[in-house]
Design an enzyme around this catalytic site. Structure first.
Site, short mmCIF file in Angstrom:
data_model
loop_
_atom_site.label_atom_id
_atom_site.label_comp_id
_atom_site.label_asym_id
_atom_site.label_seq_id
_atom_site.Cartn_x
_atom_site.Cartn_y
_atom_site.Cartn_z
N SER A 146 99.06 -52.17 26.09
CA SER A 146 99.69 -53.30 25.39
C SER A 146 101.19 -53.07 25.30
CB SER A 146 99.09 -53.35 23.98
OG SER A 146 99.86 -54.17 23.12
N TYR A 159 96.53 -51.54 15.56
CA TYR A 159 96.51 -51.90 16.99
C TYR A 159 97.54 -51.07 17.75
CZ TYR A 159 96.41 -55.15 21.03
OH TYR A 159 96.29 -55.72 22.28
P1 NAP Z 1 89.82 -60.29 23.52
O1 NAP Z 1 89.44 -61.25 22.52
O2 NAP Z 1 90.52 -59.09 23.00
O3 NAP Z 1 88.57 -59.93 24.46
C1 NAP Z 1 87.98 -58.71 24.48
C2 NAP Z 1 86.47 -58.79 24.59
O4 NAP Z 1 85.95 -57.56 24.09
C3 NAP Z 1 85.80 -59.91 23.76
O5 NAP Z 1 84.77 -60.51 24.50
C4 NAP Z 1 85.28 -59.15 22.58
O6 NAP Z 1 84.23 -59.76 21.89
C5 NAP Z 1 84.85 -57.86 23.24
N1 NAP Z 1 84.60 -56.79 22.29
C6 NAP Z 1 85.18 -56.60 21.08
N2 NAP Z 1 84.64 -55.52 20.47
C7 NAP Z 1 83.71 -55.03 21.32
C8 NAP Z 1 82.79 -53.95 21.26
N3 NAP Z 1 82.74 -53.11 20.20
N4 NAP Z 1 81.95 -53.75 22.30
C9 NAP Z 1 81.97 -54.57 23.37
N5 NAP Z 1 82.81 -55.61 23.48
C10 NAP Z 1 83.66 -55.85 22.47
O7 NAP Z 1 90.71 -61.00 24.56
P2 NAP Z 1 91.85 -60.59 25.61
O8 NAP Z 1 93.08 -61.18 25.07
O9 NAP Z 1 91.31 -60.98 26.94
O10 NAP Z 1 92.05 -59.01 25.53
C11 NAP Z 1 91.47 -58.09 26.44
C12 NAP Z 1 92.17 -56.76 26.30
O11 NAP Z 1 93.55 -56.90 26.59
C13 NAP Z 1 92.10 -56.16 24.88
O12 NAP Z 1 92.00 -54.76 24.97
C14 NAP Z 1 93.47 -56.54 24.30
O13 NAP Z 1 93.88 -55.68 23.29
C15 NAP Z 1 94.33 -56.39 25.53
N6 NAP Z 1 95.59 -57.11 25.49
C16 NAP Z 1 95.65 -58.46 25.28
C17 NAP Z 1 96.89 -59.10 25.31
C18 NAP Z 1 97.05 -60.57 25.09
O14 NAP Z 1 98.20 -61.02 24.96
N7 NAP Z 1 96.00 -61.36 25.06
C19 NAP Z 1 98.04 -58.37 25.58
C20 NAP Z 1 97.93 -57.00 25.76
C21 NAP Z 1 96.71 -56.37 25.74
P3 NAP Z 1 84.60 -60.79 20.66
O15 NAP Z 1 84.98 -62.07 21.30
O16 NAP Z 1 83.36 -60.84 19.85
O17 NAP Z 1 85.74 -60.13 19.91
C1 GCO Z 2 100.44 -59.39 18.43
C2 GCO Z 2 99.69 -59.57 19.71
C3 GCO Z 2 99.70 -58.36 20.61
C4 GCO Z 2 99.35 -58.73 22.00
C5 GCO Z 2 99.48 -57.75 23.08
C6 GCO Z 2 100.88 -57.49 23.48
O1 GCO Z 2 99.93 -59.82 17.40
O2 GCO Z 2 101.56 -58.86 18.48
O3 GCO Z 2 98.41 -60.03 19.56
O4 GCO Z 2 99.81 -57.19 20.14
O5 GCO Z 2 98.11 -59.30 22.08
O6 GCO Z 2 98.69 -56.61 22.97
O7 GCO Z 2 100.92 -56.72 24.61
#
Ligand code: NAP
Ligand code: GCO
Length: 265
Positions: A146, A159
């Protein structure tokens, strides 16, 4: 250069929490590159939703219910995948949660929960696949990090602690198992438009953009939010033979956020 080095033909990829969002987009790209897709999610409803989405785009994915924070459940799932599909070549630790709570209002239990899903679970999943990767002679582990692996901000202490820890877990897996031809790298997505960030992009009552939305656009040299598809090319690269000498690296895919001090006044 042989461009087949980017192919994932014949590889088995397990992407955690990949029913939708970033994990789903990465799995789509892996399937297009020739890999067999295995995913899990936290409950049957999400797995069914994922299976339908994969089928709708012509991908024959295998979906399983598994809580990645349970060492026992993950161990059993890896055995099941090995029996039903084969040895995992590529693990993407994608499942994650976020809680946006000011630190002094956050309970230790809430803090622990985030650390459990975002840091302990990648340890558990990696630990479960590494022995077979060693036996097979190769493996790729990709941890979804992240911006918060590098930066802090209000309300995301747990986080940021977890994703910063995940960066160092990545380097440590590389250090410990690089000699077995296992590459462990991270992808650090910038601000990506998925349900996880939807609350930060909600339109205001007067129709204007959410202040956080405006803040991110101003802070991103690309001047936009990322899309899950922006992560596909980097994820294929890190899963393929084209990256066999890339290890312990975090590839930030952020439209330039980390390079930029912010707009001058
Ligand atoms: P997300 O909502 O974080 O999706 C992650 C998936 O993991 C969801 O289906 C969630 O289920 C599932 N999950 C949560 N807890 C779990 C567990 N204990 N066992 C198995 N599955 C579980 O959506 P995303 O935005 O696509 O994020 C994916 C990854 O990228 C995460 O690690 C997030 O931190 C990272 N990330 C996201 C962003 C962003 O801007 N979106 C940026 C940087 C990094 P639920 O729907 O029930 O929660
Ligand atoms: C926030 C965001 C994040 C992002 C992501 C950034 O509240 O600042 O949700 O932390 O999802 O991980 O890379």
């Amino acid at each position: 250069m042989d461009m087949n080095a980017f192919s994932l033909k014949g590889k088995i990829a397990w992407i955690t929490g990949a029913s939708y969002g970033i994990g789903f987009a990465i799995a789509q790209a892996y399937a297009a590159a020739g890999a067999t897709i295995v995913f899990n999610d936290i409950n049957q409803e999400l797995v069914d939703r994922g299976l339908k989405s994969y089928a709708d785009c012509g991908i024959d994915a295998k979906g399983y219910v598994c809580d990645v924070t349970s060492e026992e459940a993950v161990g059993a799932l890896v055995k099941q995948i090995e029996a039903e599909v084969g040895v995992i070549d590529i693990l993407v630790n994608n499942a994650g949660i976020i809680r946006r709570i000011p630190m002094i209002e956050m309970s230790a239990a809430e803090f622990r929960k985030v650390i459990d899903v975002d840091l302990n679970a990648p340890f558990i999943c990696a630990k479960a696949v590494i022995p077979s990767m060693i036996q097979k002679g190769h493996g790729k582990i990709i941890n979804i990090c992240s911006m918060m692996s590098e930066l802090g901000r209000e309300t995301v202490s747990a986080y940021a602690a977890a994703k910063g820890g995940l960066k160092m877990l990545t380097r440590n897996i590389c250090s410990e198992y690089g000699g077995y031809n296992i590459q462990c790298n991270g992808i650090g997505p910038g601000y990506i438009a998925t349900p996880q960030t939807a609350p930060l992009r909600e339109r205001q009552a007067d129709g204007s953009r959410h202040p956080f939305d405006q803040f991110i656009i101003a802070k991103t040299p690309a001047a936009r939010w990322g899309e899950a598809e922006d992560l596909q090319g980097p994820a294929v690269f890190l899963a393929s033979d084209a990256s066999n000498f890339v290890n312990g690296h975090i590839l930030y895919v952020d439209g330039g956020i980390l390079a930029y001090i912010g707009k001058q006044p």
